[in-house]
Design an enzyme around this catalytic site. Structure first.
Site, PDB file in Angstrom:
ATOM      1  N   GLU A  40       0.850  -1.182   0.000  1.00  0.00           N
ATOM      2  CA  GLU A  40       0.000   0.000   0.000  1.00  0.00           C
ATOM      3  C   GLU A  40       0.893   1.242   0.000  1.00  0.00           C
ATOM      4  OE1 GLU A  40      -3.456   1.799   3.026  1.00  0.00           O
ATOM      5  OE2 GLU A  40      -1.856   0.517   3.811  1.00  0.00           O
ATOM      6  N   LYS A 106      -9.661   0.610  -1.600  1.00  0.00           N
ATOM      7  CA  LYS A 106      -9.760   0.166  -0.210  1.00  0.00           C
ATOM      8  C   LYS A 106     -11.140   0.472   0.374  1.00  0.00           C
ATOM      9  CE  LYS A 106      -7.269   0.794   4.177  1.00  0.00           C
ATOM     10  NZ  LYS A 106      -6.180   1.581   4.816  1.00  0.00           N
ATOM     11  N   CYS A 142      -4.508  -3.306   3.909  1.00  0.00           N
ATOM     12  CA  CYS A 142      -4.197  -2.897   5.282  1.00  0.00           C
ATOM     13  C   CYS A 142      -5.351  -3.135   6.271  1.00  0.00           C
ATOM     14  CB  CYS A 142      -3.730  -1.454   5.285  1.00  0.00           C
ATOM     15  SG  CYS A 142      -2.664  -1.043   6.691  1.00  0.00           S
TER      16      CYS A 142
END
Length: 270
Positions: A40, A106, A142
């Site tokens: 990321e 995301k 994440c």
């Protein structure tokens, strides 16, 4: 399939970060990998302004990554930032390479541990899978790792491998949580989990005032990238420093794991 995990440290400079992508992609190809995973925020490290560098998937930074993948004949997964709504950006994973093109925004934003990602980032709203060389991959970023539903949704869509790109925040117990969560998500979904995080800037003497706009608050990485089997066993675990790791994955192990542990089939009752 041979997969490389490129645990790098991004800086504020997207051009310098492209040089890292070029270097590590070449090393991955030389090691025989067919796909290389970057973390990321490969485009720019957190703690620096994102709005000014966000660009569409056909913009110059993504096009340069595409050219690198084409030059080396390898698929590349890398974290970048694309324009979002209301002046915010999207935290996007770009997937590009021979015969493959995909992206994932995301879904779960990191509004935790004193950081508020939603102030600058616009959330995605859908899981994404893609097929490459006969293997189906799911994508996650994440903080997504704390939400099992995304991983099982990817698996139910056919994913045999989940790629998890991260820039994990440091702090008490955070490394232990990362290790626990990546293994748990492999078990939840009975997929391989390829978890690639930013290396820890402190491991090379970086960080602190002058390095980031908001030193000490941004999630700039702790390292500890890992590749986990569908039954939760680590195949590869890295330390804090920048490193390239290469691992062979056999998708047949996913089918074997799901015969032993049919959690996906059992979960469909609810």
């Amino acid at each position: 399939m041979r997969i490389a995990v490129a645990q790098i440290i991004s800086s504020a400079d997207p051009a310098a970060n492209l040089d890292l992508v070029r270097d590590y992609t070449g090393r991955a190809k030389a090691a025989g990998a067919g796909l290389v995973v970057f973390p990321e925020a490969t485009m720019r490290a957190f703690g620096n302004s994102l709005r000014g560098i966000a660009e569409p998937l056909d913009g110059p930074w993504a096009t340069a990554v595409r050219d690198i993948a084409r030059e080396h004949g390898i698929a590349v997964v890398a974290g970048m930032f694309t324009p979002g709504k209301d002046g915010r950006v999207r935290n996007t994973l770009l997937v590009t390479g021979p015969g493959v093109e995909a992206s994932y925004d995301k879904v779960h934003l990191f509004d935790a541990f004193g950081f508020t990602e939603s102030e600058t980032v616009d959330a995605g709203d859908a899981p994404v899978t893609f097929e490459y060389n006969g293997t189906v991959f799911g994508l996650a970023t994440c903080y997504d790792v704390r939400f099992p539903g995304l991983f099982t949704a990817n698996a139910n869509a056919g994913a045999q491998v989940t790629i998890l790109c991260a820039s994990w925040g440091a702090g008490p117990g955070k490394s232990e949580q990362w290790d626990l969560l990546v293994r748990a998500r492999a078990l939840d979904s009975t997929t391989f989990v390829v978890a690639c995080g930013q290396a820890d800037p402190a491991s090379v003497g970086a960080g602190g005032a002058g390095t980031f706009d908001t030193p000490g608050t941004a999630p700039t990485g702790i390292g500890h990238s890992a590749v986990i089997t569908p039954l939760g066993a680590p195949l590869v675990t890295l330390g804090a420093e920048p490193e390239l790791a290469v691992v062979d994955l056999d998708p047949a192990e996913v089918a074997q794991a799901r015969r032993k542990l049919p959690v996906l089939a059992n979960a469909r009752r609810f």
